[in-house]
Design a protein around this motif. Structure first.
Motif, PDB file in Angstrom:
ATOM      1  N   ASP A 167       0.818  -1.206   0.000  1.00  0.00           N
ATOM      2  CA  ASP A 167       0.000   0.000   0.000  1.00  0.00           C
ATOM      3  C   ASP A 167       0.856   1.263   0.000  1.00  0.00           C
ATOM      4  N   ALA A 168       2.082   1.125   0.487  1.00  0.00           N
ATOM      5  CA  ALA A 168       2.978   2.287   0.501  1.00  0.00           C
ATOM      6  C   ALA A 168       3.640   2.523  -0.849  1.00  0.00           C
ATOM      7  N   LEU A 169       3.567   1.531  -1.725  1.00  0.00           N
ATOM      8  CA  LEU A 169       4.189   1.668  -3.038  1.00  0.00           C
ATOM      9  C   LEU A 169       3.459   2.720  -3.868  1.00  0.00           C
ATOM     10  N   PRO A 170       4.203   3.464  -4.717  1.00  0.00           N
ATOM     11  CA  PRO A 170       3.538   4.418  -5.620  1.00  0.00           C
ATOM     12  C   PRO A 170       2.936   3.724  -6.840  1.00  0.00           C
ATOM     13  N   HIS A 171       3.053   2.398  -6.891  1.00  0.00           N
ATOM     14  CA  HIS A 171       2.561   1.633  -8.025  1.00  0.00           C
ATOM     15  C   HIS A 171       1.283   0.886  -7.646  1.00  0.00           C
ATOM     16  N   ILE A 172       0.523   0.537  -8.658  1.00  0.00           N
ATOM     17  CA  ILE A 172      -0.577  -0.403  -8.461  1.00  0.00           C
ATOM     18  C   ILE A 172       0.021  -1.808  -8.455  1.00  0.00           C
ATOM     19  N   TYR A 204      -6.702   5.089  -7.286  1.00  0.00           N
ATOM     20  CA  TYR A 204      -6.509   5.592  -8.653  1.00  0.00           C
ATOM     21  C   TYR A 204      -7.773   5.422  -9.494  1.00  0.00           C
ATOM     22  N   THR A 205      -8.327   4.186  -9.491  1.00  0.00           N
ATOM     23  CA  THR A 205      -9.460   3.906 -10.376  1.00  0.00           C
ATOM     24  C   THR A 205     -10.796   4.297  -9.755  1.00  0.00           C
ATOM     25  N   GLY A 213       4.227 -17.903 -20.796  1.00  0.00           N
ATOM     26  CA  GLY A 213       4.939 -17.658 -19.548  1.00  0.00           C
ATOM     27  C   GLY A 213       6.002 -16.583 -19.653  1.00  0.00           C
ATOM     28  N   GLU A 214       6.067 -15.867 -20.790  1.00  0.00           N
ATOM     29  CA  GLU A 214       7.054 -14.795 -20.934  1.00  0.00           C
ATOM     30  C   GLU A 214       6.694 -13.629 -20.016  1.00  0.00           C
ATOM     31  N   ASP A 215       7.717 -12.829 -19.702  1.00  0.00           N
ATOM     32  CA  ASP A 215       7.471 -11.619 -18.916  1.00  0.00           C
ATOM     33  C   ASP A 215       6.572 -10.673 -19.706  1.00  0.00           C
ATOM     34  N   PHE A 216       5.661 -10.046 -18.983  1.00  0.00           N
ATOM     35  CA  PHE A 216       4.688  -9.131 -19.595  1.00  0.00           C
ATOM     36  C   PHE A 216       5.145  -7.702 -19.334  1.00  0.00           C
ATOM     37  N   ASP A 217       5.401  -6.951 -20.393  1.00  0.00           N
ATOM     38  CA  ASP A 217       5.815  -5.551 -20.294  1.00  0.00           C
ATOM     39  C   ASP A 217       5.164  -4.783 -21.432  1.00  0.00           C
ATOM     40  N   ILE A 218       4.366  -3.777 -21.090  1.00  0.00           N
ATOM     41  CA  ILE A 218       3.704  -2.994 -22.127  1.00  0.00           C
ATOM     42  C   ILE A 218       3.279  -1.655 -21.544  1.00  0.00           C
ATOM     43  N   GLU A 219       3.259  -0.629 -22.383  1.00  0.00           N
ATOM     44  CA  GLU A 219       2.767   0.677 -21.974  1.00  0.00           C
ATOM     45  C   GLU A 219       1.367   0.873 -22.535  1.00  0.00           C
ATOM     46  N   ALA A 220       0.446   1.298 -21.675  1.00  0.00           N
ATOM     47  CA  ALA A 220      -0.930   1.536 -22.090  1.00  0.00           C
ATOM     48  C   ALA A 220      -1.547   2.565 -21.152  1.00  0.00           C
ATOM     49  N   ARG A 221      -2.578   3.237 -21.633  1.00  0.00           N
ATOM     50  CA  ARG A 221      -3.233   4.274 -20.835  1.00  0.00           C
ATOM     51  C   ARG A 221      -4.319   3.666 -19.939  1.00  0.00           C
ATOM     52  N   LEU A 222      -4.299   4.062 -18.662  1.00  0.00           N
ATOM     53  CA  LEU A 222      -5.212   3.547 -17.647  1.00  0.00           C
ATOM     54  C   LEU A 222      -6.129   4.684 -17.194  1.00  0.00           C
ATOM     55  N   ARG A 223      -7.446   4.366 -17.128  1.00  0.00           N
ATOM     56  CA  ARG A 223      -8.416   5.398 -16.777  1.00  0.00           C
ATOM     57  C   ARG A 223      -8.383   5.702 -15.290  1.00  0.00           C
ATOM     58  N   ARG A 224      -8.334   6.992 -14.965  1.00  0.00           N
ATOM     59  CA  ARG A 224      -8.351   7.434 -13.586  1.00  0.00           C
ATOM     60  C   ARG A 224      -9.802   7.608 -13.140  1.00  0.00           C
ATOM     61  N   HIS A 225      -9.982   7.781 -11.821  1.00  0.00           N
ATOM     62  CA  HIS A 225     -11.330   7.887 -11.268  1.00  0.00           C
ATOM     63  C   HIS A 225     -12.104   9.078 -11.828  1.00  0.00           C
ATOM     64  N   ASP A 226     -11.376  10.130 -12.307  1.00  0.00           N
ATOM     65  CA  ASP A 226     -12.064  11.294 -12.866  1.00  0.00           C
ATOM     66  C   ASP A 226     -12.268  11.192 -14.368  1.00  0.00           C
ATOM     67  N   GLY A 227     -11.948  10.023 -14.939  1.00  0.00           N
ATOM     68  CA  GLY A 227     -12.147   9.806 -16.362  1.00  0.00           C
ATOM     69  C   GLY A 227     -10.941  10.101 -17.222  1.00  0.00           C
ATOM     70  N   ALA A 228      -9.903  10.702 -16.634  1.00  0.00           N
ATOM     71  CA  ALA A 228      -8.695  11.006 -17.401  1.00  0.00           C
ATOM     72  C   ALA A 228      -7.871   9.740 -17.599  1.00  0.00           C
ATOM     73  N   TYR A 229      -7.214   9.650 -18.722  1.00  0.00           N
ATOM     74  CA  TYR A 229      -6.346   8.509 -19.007  1.00  0.00           C
ATOM     75  C   TYR A 229      -4.886   8.944 -18.843  1.00  0.00           C
TER      76      TYR A 229
END
Length: 782
Positions: free
Chosen positions: A160-165, A185-186, A220-236
């Motif tokens: 919970d202290a991490l800045p990441h999800i 965040y969501t 089983g490969e490592d998963f790494d990708i950049e994508a836009r995630l919707r915030r609680h206010d609707g911003a991506y």
């Protein structure tokens, strides 16, 4: 077996009895069977086989009547696989010796029961060991549970202290856990995540994200990708999504995935802004590590190297620009070692983009630090090749200008020397009567030479400012070529140069300004005579070449060197600008000729095989329609080359007012007019001139333009404002050094009838005045 009795002996368990004595094993079985499940074994082999299959008892009792080595071997084998905490071992011994009991306990036995004993004691001892084992296991489980809960609490606190999800899911992708960052965040819980990534990702990113996620879950490969995630206010916002598979040791199947979503939106925006700034910059920008290998480069730097950006990254300076390595590498090393920036250092050399051409670069280098450690070098490289070329061109132009000014000074002073010298000698009476005509001819010839130099300078000025204009009309070039040849004939004969003519006498017509076309031809012929040695030959031809008229002037004279030939039509250029040069001139004639030809829509070309092999100049002008040829073009006026003596017009009775602020010029004009019997009044300013016009009402007004106080424009406007009775209709000629086309137009627009440029050609001026005298006489006769 009936239902077991549950009493103070505790919960039933599984008892393995190991022994070879059927009687003793049978007695023990009968005693324990009412309370526990009992299995009997005659030896250790069957026991170990069953343990190997993962089957174990609640307690194992070994009969000590077995050979001691066999019993000890069973104990050792069991404890080798299962430690003391797995299940208790009870040895039924035949002796109470402490030494024997200590040996069994040391080998891993939990308790010893010595014969003789009764059934109750056996059951009690077995049940007691079971209770102790279960109590131990309970304590262990409780301790493990506490440890697990503590670990989970610590994990959640850290998560919970991490800045990441942070999230976890099963191998099939079903989400089991998320940290508080997901909710904050969501704005949703795990139920939102269980609906699928498509509900929280930007619609444009979903296909790419899900395709990669499905592929990684399958492989089983490592998963790494950049994508836009919707915030609680609707911003991506852009996130870096990562997940790693978790497997049991030795297993291929994925049991869980643990993943993170890291907000990289600010970083991507900063990178995009930096890329826009750096990528669009006209200078090369790159980052070098301490090994002088490129880590980042922009497009401008890649273009300088001639390699794609991707090919540059990871390469060293010696690979990218080997020709520059010797000078560039020491400079970079100095920055890395000293920490001092490199500012505006010029280097030169080739690159893969231009391996055979030297290019010039301005290099700046700045150390990149993390704390006190220098980790690399930021390089800013500007290609200044064009600037250096421009500087060289400017230096060359400055040199040419200096040479031209020196030449101009010489060419202007030379005729002035002759003019002043002979004029001084004549004024002091030092010229004998028989030499005076010669002195006057020398003064006149040098004055005309100086006037031509000034006219060339004025033409160049008009060309430079774009003020040179043509007055075109259909013209027959034959007459212009012939008249020009007549003009240079005396100079050619003086050097015994033979002039050959090959002129097409058909009716050829071009649209041209006759005076300017004659200037072109005269420039070429004059040059040919100047650079052809005595006894040489000049051949002039005129012919039709397709839809053009071609005029060629060919000589067998000095020729043009190959180095100078490309510059022969440039202003101020001379093949020999030294003080020992053989031929004079300002080097403007061919530049003027080229510009005049181009204004006529034609081309001019110079050819020469080299020095001493002569030169040919070709002029091509567009031929006008044949209809004009048939109708006949306007023949060119004869050359305006002035005759050697002044025309003496008869101006008897003509009243002339001359207005000129320069006393010498005023007296010269008055004297010339008076010699032709005109009545002349002189004024040295506009006010005095206007008064004379009012009082005398003359037939003609000759006025300068540039005068102090009121100029000639103001004077003529004042004259034209007068009534006819007061001289408002007086004919007026502007005699001025303001000789441009615009000056002429302005003079005529202000009210002058004619415009004559200084230096004044007296023959021309007196002829004009003579025509005005005739007109005045005709008006009087009426």
């Amino acid at each position: 077996m009936g239902a077991r009795t549950v009493n103070h002996q505790g919960t039933p368990g599984v008892v393995w009895l190991v022994g070879r004595s059927r009687r003793h094993v049978g007695n023990a079985r009968r005693a324990l069977a009412p309370y526990h499940d009992v299995d009997t074994f005659a030896g250790g082999r069957d026991v170990l086989a069953r343990l190997a299959r993962g089957i174990r008892p609640t307690i194992m009792a070994i009969d000590g009547r077995m050979p001691r080595r066999a019993a000890a071997a069973i104990v050792a084998s069991v404890r080798e696989v299962w430690d003391n905490d797995a299940f208790p071992l009870l040895v039924i011994s035949e002796t109470e010796r402490e030494q024997d009991i200590a040996g069994w306990l040391a080998a891993g036995v939990n308790d010893c029961l010595t014969r003789p004993f009764g059934a109750v004691e056996l059951v009690s001892r077995v049940s007691a060991l079971m209770r102790l084992q279960r109590l131990y296991e309970q304590l262990v489980r409780e301790r493990i549970e506490r440890d697990v809960q503590d670990t989970l609490r610590r994990f959640r606190t850290i998560a919970d202290a991490l800045p990441h999800i942070l999230w976890m899911c099963r191998g099939d992708g079903a989400v089991e856990y998320y940290n508080s960052r997901w909710s904050s965040y969501t704005g949703g819980g795990v139920s939102l995540l269980r609906l699928g990534w498509a509900r929280v990702l930007h619609p444009e990113d979903v296909p790419r994200f899900m395709s990669r996620w499905d592929e990684c879950r399958r492989t089983g490969e490592d998963f790494d990708i950049e994508a836009r995630l919707r915030r609680h206010d609707g911003a991506y916002r852009w996130h870096l999504h990562r997940a790693r598979a978790i497997r049991y040791a030795g297993a291929r199947a994925i049991t869980r995935w643990i993943g993170t979503c890291t907000d990289v939106d600010d970083l991507k925006r900063a990178e995009a802004e930096a890329a826009a700034l750096v990528g669009g910059a006209p200078l090369g920008i790159g980052l070098l590590d301490r090994d002088l290998r490129w880590r980042r480069v922009n497009e401008a730097l890649a273009a300088m190297s001639g390699l794609p950006r991707e090919a540059l990254v990871g390469r060293g300076v010696e690979e990218v620009a080997p020709e520059l390595q010797a000078v560039l590498e020491p400079l970079c090393r100095a920055v890395l070692s000293s920490g001092e920036p490199l500012v505006n250092h010029e280097i030169a050399g080739g690159t893969p983009a231009a391996p055979h051409a030297e290019r010039h670069y301005l290099v700046n280098g700045y150390p990149v630090r993390i704390g006190d450690e220098i980790i690399g070098l930021a390089a800013l490289i500007l290609d200044i090749t064009e600037r250096k070329r421009a500087e060289r061109r400017a230096e060359e132009a400055s040199r040419l200008k200096d040479e031209f000014l020196a030449t101009m000074s010489h060419e202007l002073r030379t005729p002035l020397n002759a003019i002043l010298g002979w004029a001084t000698m004549m004024s002091r009476g030092l010229v004998p009567e028989g030499r005076r005509a010669h002195a006057i001819a020398v003064i006149e010839r040098n004055a005309r030479a100086q006037a031509q130099l000034i006219e060339d300078l004025l033409d160049i000025s008009r060309i430079t400012s774009g003020e040179l204009r043509l007055e075109t009309t259909p013209v027959a070039p034959l007459s212009i070529v012939e008249s020009s040849l007549d003009v240079v004939q005396p100079a050619a004969e003086a050097k015994k140069i033979r002039l050959e003519r090959a002129l097409d006498r058909r009716a050829l017509t071009v649209m041209a300004d006759p005076d300017r076309l004659r200037q072109i031809v005269l420039n070429l012929l004059t040059n040919a005579v100047k650079f052809t040695r005595e006894g040489g030959e000049i051949r002039t031809s005129l012919r039709r070449a397709g839809r053009s008229v071609e005029i060629a002037v060919e000589d067998n004279g000095q020729g043009i060197s190959r180095d100078f030939l490309p510059y022969v039509f440039e202003r101020f250029r001379q093949a020999d600008a030294s003080t020992t040069r053989e031929h004079g001139g300002l080097g403007l004639g061919l530049a003027i000729a080229r510009h005049l030809v181009e204004l006529h829509g034609g081309t001019i070309e110079a050819r020469s095989e080299g020095e001493g092999r002569g030169a040919t100049f070709l002029v091509r002008l567009p031929l006008v329609a044949s209809r004009l040829d048939e109708q006949g073009a306007r023949p060119a006026e004869p050359s305006r080359e002035p005759p050697p003596t002044v025309v003496r017009a008869d101006l008897a009775g003509l009243r002339v007012v001359v207005v000129e602020d320069d006393v010498d010029a005023c007296e010269m004009l008055g004297s010339a007019l008076a010699q032709c019997r005109a009545h002349v009044e002189l004024a040295v300013g506009a006010a005095q001139g206007l008064e004379l016009v009012r009082r005398l009402r003359p037939d003609l007004l000759l006025a300068d333009i540039a005068m102090p106080g009121e100029d000639g424009y103001a004077l003529i406007r004042s004259v034209r404002a007068l009534s006819p009775e007061d001289g408002g209709k007086t004919a007026a000629i502007a005699v001025t050094a303001c000789a441009g086309e615009e000056d002429r137009a302005r003079a005529l627009g202000a009210g002058f009838d004619l415009h004559v440029a200084k230096p004044v050609d007296l023959s021309q001026l007196l002829a004009l005045v003579g025509r005005i005298a005739v007109r005045a006489q005709m008006l009087e006769e009426r």
